[in-house]
Scaffold this motif. Structure first.
Motif, short mmCIF file in Angstrom:
data_model
loop_
_atom_site.label_atom_id
_atom_site.label_comp_id
_atom_site.label_asym_id
_atom_site.label_seq_id
_atom_site.Cartn_x
_atom_site.Cartn_y
_atom_site.Cartn_z
N UNK A 206 0.85 -1.21 0.00
CA UNK A 206 0.00 0.00 0.00
C UNK A 206 0.88 1.25 0.00
N UNK A 207 1.93 1.23 0.80
CA UNK A 207 2.87 2.35 0.87
C UNK A 207 3.52 2.59 -0.50
N UNK A 208 3.97 1.50 -1.14
CA UNK A 208 4.62 1.63 -2.45
C UNK A 208 3.64 2.12 -3.51
N UNK A 209 2.39 1.69 -3.41
CA UNK A 209 1.38 2.07 -4.41
C UNK A 209 0.86 3.48 -4.20
N UNK A 210 1.20 4.10 -3.09
CA UNK A 210 0.75 5.47 -2.85
C UNK A 210 1.94 6.43 -2.83
N UNK A 211 2.76 6.34 -1.81
CA UNK A 211 3.88 7.27 -1.63
C UNK A 211 4.89 7.17 -2.76
N UNK A 212 5.20 5.95 -3.18
CA UNK A 212 6.24 5.75 -4.19
C UNK A 212 5.72 5.80 -5.63
N UNK B 213 11.80 -1.47 -4.66
CA UNK B 213 10.46 -1.98 -4.37
C UNK B 213 10.52 -3.43 -3.89
N UNK B 214 11.34 -4.24 -4.58
CA UNK B 214 11.46 -5.65 -4.19
C UNK B 214 12.03 -5.77 -2.78
N UNK B 215 13.02 -4.93 -2.46
CA UNK B 215 13.60 -4.94 -1.11
C UNK B 215 12.55 -4.56 -0.08
N UNK B 216 11.79 -3.52 -0.38
CA UNK B 216 10.73 -3.09 0.54
C UNK B 216 9.69 -4.19 0.74
N UNK B 217 9.33 -4.86 -0.34
CA UNK B 217 8.30 -5.91 -0.22
C UNK B 217 8.81 -7.11 0.58
N UNK B 218 10.12 -7.28 0.67
CA UNK B 218 10.70 -8.30 1.54
C UNK B 218 10.89 -7.75 2.95
N UNK B 219 10.43 -6.50 3.16
CA UNK B 219 10.58 -5.77 4.43
C UNK B 219 12.05 -5.61 4.81
N UNK B 220 12.89 -5.52 3.79
CA UNK B 220 14.33 -5.31 3.96
C UNK B 220 14.59 -3.81 3.97
N UNK B 221 15.06 -3.32 5.10
CA UNK B 221 15.34 -1.89 5.20
C UNK B 221 16.82 -1.59 5.05
N UNK B 222 17.64 -2.62 4.81
CA UNK B 222 19.08 -2.41 4.71
C UNK B 222 19.54 -2.12 3.28
N UNK B 223 19.03 -2.88 2.30
CA UNK B 223 19.48 -2.65 0.92
C UNK B 223 18.61 -1.64 0.18
N UNK B 224 17.40 -1.39 0.68
CA UNK B 224 16.52 -0.43 0.01
C UNK B 224 17.15 0.96 -0.14
N UNK B 225 17.85 1.49 0.88
CA UNK B 225 18.48 2.81 0.70
C UNK B 225 19.55 2.81 -0.39
N UNK B 226 20.29 1.73 -0.53
CA UNK B 226 21.31 1.65 -1.59
C UNK B 226 20.63 1.75 -2.95
N UNK B 227 19.54 1.01 -3.11
CA UNK B 227 18.79 1.06 -4.38
C UNK B 227 18.23 2.46 -4.62
N UNK B 228 17.73 3.08 -3.57
CA UNK B 228 17.20 4.44 -3.71
C UNK B 228 18.27 5.43 -4.15
#
Length: 150
Positions: A46-52, A101-116
């Motif tokens: 839901x977060x990805x489909x709205x904020x992102x 997005x894939x990192x976020x959907x795995x609830x991974x908060x460590x690699x998501x910032x690198x991707x961002x």
């Protein structure tokens, strides 16, 4: 050949949408405080489909419009180096956002910032390449006009 066609204006609009997406994402994270990340896959989706969403749509639009402009230029044999670089930057941005997005959907908060961060790098590559292309195009148009006048 001048670099100010309709497709180029659409590229700049797509970049503006992507930038708005970065701003919205940054504001959400800044205003929501630490630990506010969604904790379930459904909440994260839901977060990805709205904020992102503006960021994703903008990044994809930048890729599509830069590819269209590259194909159009190749048909006229007027491709300079900056446009393929812009396509590469757009592809990096889209790929990084997919990873993000894939990192976020795995609830991974460590690699998501690198991707961002990689997404932002791709965005900046596109902006810089387009600015170089516009300046180069303007100089070439001026030189052509001066030759014709002489």
């Amino acid at each position: 050949m001048n670099f100010r066609g309709r497709t180029v204006k659409v590229i700049w609009l797509a970049l503006a949408l992507q930038l708005i997406g970065y701003v919205l994402d940054g504001l959400w994270h800044a205003l929501s405080g630490p630990g506010a990340e969604p904790t379930t896959v459904a909440d994260m989706a839901r977060h990805l489909a709205t904020v992102h969403l503006p960021l994703y749509v903008g990044a994809l639009a930048v890729l599509v419009t830069t590819v269209i402009e590259l194909v159009r230029r190749r048909a006229r044999a007027s491709v300079r180096a900056a446009l393929p670089v812009a396509v590469g930057g757009a592809a990096l941005s889209v790929t990084a956002e997919a990873w993000h997005a894939a990192s976020h959907l795995r609830l991974d908060t460590h690699t998501a910032p690198v991707a961002g961060i990689l997404s932002l790098v791709g965005f900046l590559v596109v902006v810089i390449a387009l600015v170089i292309e516009v300046r180069s195009s303007s100089r070439n148009a001026t030189a052509t006009r001066e030759r014709r006048a002489a």
